[in-house]
Design an enzyme around this catalytic site. Structure first.
Site, PDB file in Angstrom:
ATOM      1  N   ALA A 198     -14.233 -10.353   7.577  1.00  0.00           N
ATOM      2  CA  ALA A 198     -13.593  -9.410   6.491  1.00  0.00           C
ATOM      3  C   ALA A 198     -14.079  -9.200   5.164  1.00  0.00           C
ATOM      4  CB  ALA A 198     -12.690  -8.446   7.807  1.00  0.00           C
ATOM      5  N   HIS A 219      -6.586   1.851   2.081  1.00  0.00           N
ATOM      6  CA  HIS A 219      -7.550   0.968   1.897  1.00  0.00           C
ATOM      7  C   HIS A 219      -8.706   1.076   2.833  1.00  0.00           C
ATOM      8  CE1 HIS A 219      -5.333  -1.442   4.945  1.00  0.00           C
ATOM      9  NE2 HIS A 219      -5.239  -0.217   5.140  1.00  0.00           N
ATOM     10  N   GLN A 237     -13.793   1.633  -2.381  1.00  0.00           N
ATOM     11  CA  GLN A 237     -14.071   0.227  -1.936  1.00  0.00           C
ATOM     12  C   GLN A 237     -14.902   0.273  -0.983  1.00  0.00           C
ATOM     13  OE1 GLN A 237     -10.054  -0.295   0.800  1.00  0.00           O
ATOM     14  NE2 GLN A 237      -9.314  -1.623  -1.558  1.00  0.00           N
ATOM     15  N   ARG A 282      -4.254   5.500  -3.697  1.00  0.00           N
ATOM     16  CA  ARG A 282      -2.595   4.496  -3.240  1.00  0.00           C
ATOM     17  C   ARG A 282      -2.146   5.585  -4.261  1.00  0.00           C
ATOM     18  NH1 ARG A 282      -4.131  -1.082  -3.416  1.00  0.00           N
ATOM     19  NH2 ARG A 282      -5.655  -0.474  -1.456  1.00  0.00           N
ATOM     20  N   TRP A 322       1.042  -0.912   0.524  1.00  0.00           N
ATOM     21  CA  TRP A 322       0.538  -0.097  -0.038  1.00  0.00           C
ATOM     22  C   TRP A 322       0.735   1.176   0.180  1.00  0.00           C
ATOM     23  CZ3 TRP A 322      -1.252  -4.366   3.149  1.00  0.00           C
ATOM     24  CH2 TRP A 322      -2.183  -5.215   3.042  1.00  0.00           C
ATOM     25  N   VAL A 382      -5.781 -10.644   8.565  1.00  0.00           N
ATOM     26  CA  VAL A 382      -6.948 -11.408   8.443  1.00  0.00           C
ATOM     27  C   VAL A 382      -6.112 -13.066   8.752  1.00  0.00           C
ATOM     28  CG1 VAL A 382      -8.916 -10.613   7.505  1.00  0.00           C
ATOM     29  CG2 VAL A 382      -7.248 -11.674   6.242  1.00  0.00           C
TER      30      VAL A 382
END
Ligand code: DAH
Length: 326
Positions: free
Chosen positions: A294, A168, A208, A194, A149, A252
């Site tokens: 998520a 994000h 997003q 970005r 990122w 995650v």
């Protein structure tokens, strides 16, 4: 100059004037600043003797007032006549109405569908703190994953220290957890940034949809149902198939890439996974008691697939020919 003659001539002309244009001609002919006959007379006043001034002055003034009044009255009359002759059966001018931008429509549709599944809609700041955009999401400084990122850093001063244009919508997960007690389910649609070159599939800013569902025993199986249901409604297609591919995102565990089969083709839509225990802790939630999934999808990507848009840059082009097509 015989003022009485002038009066007669003017009144005759006025009587003949049968349209606004003709009326205006008469006004110019007598009262016009440049070539008006009465105006010329009034202007010649300064060369007259005192006696002449006294004799003609009041008469000329009265004539001017009378003419002005008469012209006003005729104007009213002509206006009424013109209105009376408007043909109401003539087709009207087609009025171009504005329309909602296609991305806004997608945004609204996404919210509606998740609403129907009892998800709340959350928001977070676009100028985000480093700790929410990275650290709390298990991406500490110097972690190689930060390179996924590349972002716009805001110059440090005492108010903006360590802030970035969020890369994000995932930081909203942590913000939401800190403010809500589980169980809950929410989405967060919004803009992300970005630092990268733009081309047909990349923009420096885009949108997003983040999703988060936390409960006692929420699993990827629940995610599969939720996301299949979302795609079925969004693409209006009951035969949608979804598959997960193992992938890596620091926030995650396990992490997956989500592919959807739409109109016979597999397409990559975004990332997802089970929220990392570290992230739950950062959000003030006990990972021994709670768990959940998520996900993060690209809003433009959804629009591109659904509406066959060939270039992401079209969304912000401001070109009416683009938006008119939807
Ligand atoms: N934030 C990720 C990105 O922008 C997308 C993402 C992946 C979001 C996995 C998630 C997730 O919530 O679980 O690349």
């Amino acid at each position: 100059m015989n003022l009485e003659n002038l009066r007669q001539k003017a009144y005759e002309d006025l009587k003949k004037a049968s349209s606004m244009e003709e009326l205006e001609e008469v006004r110019l002919k007598y009262l016009g600043r440049k070539q008006g006959e009465l105006t010329a007379f009034l202007r010649s006043f300064k060369d007259m003797s005192e006696d002449e001034k006294r004799e003609y002055g009041p008469i000329a003034q009265r004539l001017r007032n009378d003419l002005e009044q008469e012209i006003d009255e005729r104007e009213e009359l002509l206006k009424k006549q013109e209105i009376g002759t408007i043909d109401l059966s003539i087709p009207g001018v087609k009025i171009e109405s504005g329309r909602i931008h296609i991305l806004s429509k997608v945004y609204n549709d996404v919210c509606d569908i998740f609403h129907s599944m009892n998800f709340s809609v959350a928001e977070g700041p676009e100028l985000e703190e480093e700790k929410y955009n990275f650290d709390a999401l298990n991406i500490p400084a110097n972690h190689p994953a930060r390179e996924m990122w590349d972002t716009f850093w805001v110059k440090n001063d005492k108010n903006t220290e360590g802030r970035v244009m969020r890369t994000h919508t995932s930081p909203v997960q942590v913000r939401y957890m800190l403010e809500h007690k589980p169980p809950f389910q929410m989405i967060c649609p919004g803009r992300a940034y970005r630092y990268e070159a733009s081309d047909a599939t990349h923009e420096t800013d885009f949108n997003q949809i983040e999703g988060l569902m936390i409960g006692k025993d929420i699993s990827l199986a629940n995610f599969k149902f939720v996301i299949e249901e979302f795609f079925r409604q969004f693409f209006k297609d009951d035969k949608i198939e979804v598959k997960f591919r193992a992938s890596y995102f620091p926030f995650v565990e396990p992490g997956v890439e989500v592919d959807v089969k739409i109109w016979g083709k597999w397409l990559e839509i975004g990332g997802a996974g089970m929220v990392h225990p570290y992230v739950l802790k950062q959000g003030g939630i006990d990972p021994a008691k709670w768990q959940g999934f998520a996900f993060g999808f690209g809003m433009e990507r959804l629009a591109i697939i659904k509406y066959g848009v060939p270039d992401i840059r079209l969304f912000k082009s401001g070109d009416e020919r683009f938006n008119k097509q939807f």
